[in-house]
Structure formats: C-alpha cells, structure tokens
Scaffold this motif. Structure first.
Motif, mmCIF file in Angstrom:
data_model
loop_
_atom_site.group_PDB
_atom_site.id
_atom_site.type_symbol
_atom_site.label_atom_id
_atom_site.label_comp_id
_atom_site.label_asym_id
_atom_site.label_seq_id
_atom_site.Cartn_x
_atom_site.Cartn_y
_atom_site.Cartn_z
ATOM 1 N N UNK A 133 -1.577 -24.475 3.240
ATOM 2 C CA UNK A 133 -2.454 -23.555 3.618
ATOM 3 C C UNK A 133 -2.243 -21.816 3.247
ATOM 4 N N UNK A 134 -0.777 -22.200 3.058
ATOM 5 C CA UNK A 134 0.095 -20.786 1.731
ATOM 6 C C UNK A 134 0.341 -20.241 0.814
ATOM 7 N N UNK A 135 -0.159 -21.147 -0.913
ATOM 8 C CA UNK A 135 0.385 -21.116 -1.400
ATOM 9 C C UNK A 135 0.691 -20.132 -2.323
ATOM 10 N N UNK A 136 0.822 -19.367 -1.599
ATOM 11 C CA UNK A 136 1.477 -18.315 -2.464
ATOM 12 C C UNK A 136 2.197 -17.241 -1.734
ATOM 13 N N UNK A 137 2.349 -16.726 -0.308
ATOM 14 C CA UNK A 137 3.057 -16.676 0.650
ATOM 15 C C UNK A 137 4.369 -17.397 1.290
ATOM 16 N N UNK A 138 4.302 -18.860 0.550
ATOM 17 C CA UNK A 138 4.890 -19.732 1.423
ATOM 18 C C UNK A 138 5.499 -20.666 0.331
ATOM 19 N N UNK A 139 4.631 -21.452 0.133
ATOM 20 C CA UNK A 139 4.732 -22.318 -0.836
ATOM 21 C C UNK A 139 5.305 -22.025 -2.007
ATOM 22 N N UNK A 140 4.201 -21.013 -2.741
ATOM 23 C CA UNK A 140 5.438 -20.133 -4.530
ATOM 24 C C UNK A 140 6.144 -19.139 -3.884
ATOM 25 N N UNK A 141 6.865 -19.006 -2.167
ATOM 26 C CA UNK A 141 7.602 -17.440 -2.923
ATOM 27 C C UNK A 141 9.092 -17.932 -2.141
ATOM 28 N N UNK A 142 9.410 -19.885 -2.663
ATOM 29 C CA UNK A 142 10.319 -20.386 -1.454
ATOM 30 C C UNK A 142 11.239 -19.795 -2.258
ATOM 31 N N UNK A 143 12.274 -19.724 -2.502
ATOM 32 C CA UNK A 143 13.391 -19.779 -3.564
ATOM 33 C C UNK A 143 14.025 -20.872 -4.096
ATOM 34 N N UNK A 144 14.780 -21.406 -5.523
ATOM 35 C CA UNK A 144 14.914 -22.157 -5.682
ATOM 36 C C UNK A 144 15.987 -23.274 -4.935
ATOM 37 N N UNK A 145 16.672 -22.265 -4.162
ATOM 38 C CA UNK A 145 17.769 -23.146 -2.905
ATOM 39 C C UNK A 145 16.945 -23.819 -2.062
ATOM 40 N N UNK A 146 16.086 -22.765 -1.648
ATOM 41 C CA UNK A 146 15.079 -23.409 -0.259
ATOM 42 C C UNK A 146 13.989 -24.437 -0.964
ATOM 43 N N UNK A 147 13.569 -23.900 -1.944
ATOM 44 C CA UNK A 147 12.504 -25.293 -2.520
ATOM 45 C C UNK A 147 12.780 -26.318 -1.706
ATOM 46 N N UNK A 148 14.111 -26.414 -2.447
ATOM 47 C CA UNK A 148 15.036 -28.368 -3.070
ATOM 48 C C UNK A 148 15.081 -28.316 -1.694
ATOM 49 N N UNK A 149 15.817 -27.816 -0.788
ATOM 50 C CA UNK A 149 16.337 -28.027 0.946
ATOM 51 C C UNK A 149 14.684 -28.405 1.445
ATOM 52 N N UNK A 150 13.390 -27.808 1.046
ATOM 53 C CA UNK A 150 12.348 -28.365 1.230
ATOM 54 C C UNK A 150 12.131 -29.383 1.260
ATOM 55 N N UNK A 151 11.551 -30.143 -0.553
ATOM 56 C CA UNK A 151 11.422 -30.415 -0.542
ATOM 57 C C UNK A 151 12.197 -32.183 -0.336
ATOM 58 N N UNK A 152 13.858 -31.743 -0.422
ATOM 59 C CA UNK A 152 14.324 -33.035 0.616
ATOM 60 C C UNK A 152 14.348 -33.458 2.077
ATOM 61 N N UNK A 153 14.164 -32.530 2.601
ATOM 62 C CA UNK A 153 13.612 -32.240 3.863
ATOM 63 C C UNK A 153 12.241 -33.254 3.656
ATOM 64 N N UNK A 154 11.256 -33.165 2.976
ATOM 65 C CA UNK A 154 10.166 -33.312 3.709
ATOM 66 C C UNK A 154 10.213 -35.405 2.726
ATOM 67 N N UNK A 155 10.963 -35.524 2.248
ATOM 68 C CA UNK A 155 11.091 -37.195 1.297
ATOM 69 C C UNK A 155 12.057 -37.474 2.495
ATOM 70 N N UNK A 156 12.631 -37.738 3.179
ATOM 71 C CA UNK A 156 13.532 -37.866 4.413
ATOM 72 C C UNK A 156 12.022 -38.925 4.840
ATOM 73 N N UNK A 157 11.098 -38.244 5.169
ATOM 74 C CA UNK A 157 9.707 -38.881 5.661
ATOM 75 C C UNK A 157 9.334 -40.322 5.071
ATOM 76 N N UNK A 158 9.856 -40.655 4.322
ATOM 77 C CA UNK A 158 9.943 -41.954 2.748
ATOM 78 C C UNK A 158 10.156 -43.085 3.918
#
Length: 394
Positions: A133-158
């Motif tokens: 719902x916020x592709x620019x202010x949230x998703x698109x504004x993540x620093x690379x380190x935070x983006x990788x952490x978010x990806x890792x966190x989401x993938x844990x649910x698998x």
C-alpha cells in the motif's frame, strides 16, 4: 488530543480522523522507533493471567506494528505534504521506516518474532500489505540493509503451513510483497492457491466463505476482500488467469462495501456479531478500502460514507476505557471489555482498528473529504427519507 477521549464536534472530519490516528498510532511507533516497544507496551489478554500474557507476548508486538502500519500506509504514501498534516505525515513516515528497521534487525531489542509459531504468518502479512500500500514511502525508501532484513523476516513465515481458511491470503500477501521487493524466488504457487481457492469459496452476493464454512462475522472485511484486492493490484498481471479475476473481485468488493454501509446504524453503532470484535472499527476495512480506491457502489456518495465512518469512530471512542492511562489501546468493542477478546486477542491484536483510516490516503480536496456531511442509508431509512432499495448480485 492524543488520548482520543475528547470529541469536538466542531473539528473537521479529516482533522478528527488524524487526531485519532495519532492517538492510536503514536505510542506504538514512537516506542518502536526508539527500540523500546517491548519494554513499554503492556500485554493485556482476555483471561488476565500471567501465563496468557507470556504466551501472547511472543506475538503481540508484531501484531501491533503490522496491523497499525497496514492501516496508515496509504496516508503515508499519499497524504498531505504541506501544513500541519504534512508535518505529521512526514514524522509518521520516518517513524514507520525506523520501526521496520527496529522490528527486523536481529540486533535490535525490539526484533520481532517472524519464525516461531503460526501467528507471525498473520502479522507478517499485515507488514507486507503495508508495503504493497506504500510502494514509495515504505517499500521503496528502505535502506539496503533494512530491505534485506525485511526480506529475511518475511521469508521466515514460509517454514509453516497456513490454516486452510482466509490464512491462505496471508501467505499470498507476503509473496506479493517479496515480488515487489525484487525477490526472484517469490512463490507464484502460494498466490495462485489463495486466489483460486477463494474463488471456490465464493458464496454469492459479495460474500466469501472463510474456508469451507460460512462464518457470520467481519472477516470478509478484516482480511478477505482487502487482501484479494491488494494481491491482484500488486501481482495480478503476472498471469492472464489472475488478471481476469479482477473484475469479479472488484464487483464483489463493491457489493460488500454497499452491505457494510447499510450496517451502520443512524447513531454510528453496528452489530456486535462474530469473532474478533475487539478489532473495533477495523470491521469496516472493506468499505474504507473501496472509498480509498474510488470504487464505491454507484448509489453511495463518498461524503456520505465519510459521514458514516466518522459516526462509527466517534461512537466507539467517545466511550471511556478504549485507552489505558498510558495511551495504549485496551481490549474491547466499545470501551474496555476484556471479556470480548478471544484467546488469541492481546494488546497488539486490537490495532487492526487502524484499517478504518485507509481513506486518509485520498487528498483533502477529494469528494470523500470535501463534500458536506450527509445522511447515510440507515439514517435516511429511519428518518422517513427516500433511500435506494437493496439489490443482490450473483
């Protein structure tokens, strides 16, 4: 103003909504941005036992953050850029990004549980929905380190299997966010299964079953209709068979929004039916989303919908007890009513009420906000005024 306890009739509706958003969201986001949410947020449960607080405490912080963020994300994305609202929006955007960092950084004292138990599947999905719902202010504004952490966190649910119910959409929403985050291994099958299975669960007249059975509750609004719409908006063009579902999904969402508007009584009350009533006015997420998408049924005036939703928010929050003395939401439907919470309800759960704030993502000059206060359907019906008859769809 932050307490949410004082209601001023003279306050413009948008300003009033922003006051309540600030009252509800401020304590969560400020504490999390400072990495002290686990220290500051109480864990209330319906049973009130220490054991239940410990158990639900494994999940409650992610519940509060994900559910709140999902509701305010459109405002972060498209809210006013200038004036007092612009300053508030920018501050909340910064707090939200800092919160995403704090919640997913393994070195943070507020690092949240994405991998233990089934419940994190639910609330990781609300974080994912916020990113959609916020592709620019949230998703698109993540620093690379935070983006990788978010990806890792989401993938844990698998690592766990969702319940055979609306939970399939949690998995689909997470995978949709991973797609937008640029992950080539996002799982098409999880999305495909959720979309096609909900098509099988469609019952007619804008209503889906929650799994194989029909539940008379608000889960079509809490989860099903909004996540179907958001998943198809995010990744629906991946396959023709997915994109071809949009028309039916949108038609059903419009019909469900029409039904929801008629559930709002003249005084802003609505039926206390079904599970999870402690989510309060989050029960009207589907109606709020249709307003946000500028896709209300032809017979509904946007200003009338705003008037109805404002009445619901006011009627709920004018009751004492919705907030603790420290400003945290309590368990209840209208006030503090711990007995209304199921075993899975704790302090963090109830922040799904923030879903009502989706229309703040519309500009202030949109007819939803700029139109004069109007009577909604039940007020017209119960005051002897003319109102449109109701018609079912297939």
């Amino acid at each position: 103003m932050r307490s949410g306890k004082t209601i001023h009739d003279e306050v413009e509706d948008r300003d009033y909504w922003l006051e309540q958003l600030d009252a509800i969201g401020g304590p969560v986001l400020e504490a999390l941005a400072e990495r002290r949410l686990k220290l500051a947020m109480p864990i209330e449960t319906s049973s009130g036992t220490a054991e239940s607080a410990v158990e639900r405490g494994k999940y409650s912080h992610l519940e509060a953050f994900g559910r709140l963020l999902s509701g305010i994300a459109p405002w972060l994305e498209n809210g006013e850029r200038y004036g007092a609202e612009g300053e508030l929006r920018e501050r909340y955007a910064e707090l939200s990004r800092a919160g995403l960092d704090a919640a997913t950084d393994p070195l943070s004292p507020d690092y949240m549980n994405f991998g233990d138990g089934l419940q994190p599947i639910v609330d990781a999905a609300f974080v994912a929905q916020a990113l959609l719902r916020s592709p620019k202010e949230l998703l698109g504004a993540l620093e690379p380190r935070v983006k990788e952490n978010v990806i890792h966190a989401l993938k844990q649910t698998r690592l766990r299997k969702p319940v055979f119910s609306n939970w399939l959409l949690f998995a689909a929403t997470i995978e949709s966010a991973l797609c937008l985050l640029g992950e080539a291994d996002w799982d098409h099958m999880r999305v495909d299964y959720a979309l096609k299975q909900h098509e099988q669960w469609y019952l007619g007249d804008g209503v889906y079953g929650d799994g194989p059975d029909f539940h008379f509750d608000y889960y079509n609004s809490f989860v099903i209709q909004p996540m179907l719409v958001d998943v198809l908006a995010a990744v629906g063009d991946t396959y023709e068979e997915w994109s071809s579902m949009r028309e039916a999904v949108h038609t059903r969402a419009r019909r469900f929004a029409e039904v929801q508007e008629r559930l709002i009584a003249p005084d802003g009350t609505y039926p206390p039916i079904g599970r999870s009533l402690a989510y309060r006015f989050g029960a009207f997420q589907s109606l709020a989303q249709s307003a946000l998408r500028d896709d209300l049924p032809a017979g509904l005036d946007p200003a009338g919908v705003r008037s109805a939703l404002t009445a619901v928010i006011r009627r709920t929050l004018e009751m004492p007890g919705n907030f603790s003395e420290d400003g945290w939401l309590t368990i209840g439907f209208c006030g503090h009513q711990p007995g209304v919470g199921e075993h899975y309800i704790s302090t963090g759960s109830v922040y799904l009420c923030a879903a009502v704030f989706l229309p703040l993502g519309l500009p202030a000059d949109h007819p939803f906000w700029s139109g004069a206060t109007q009577d909604w359907t039940s007020r017209k019906a119960w005051s002897g005024m003319s109102f449109p008859i109701d018609k079912a769809i297939k």
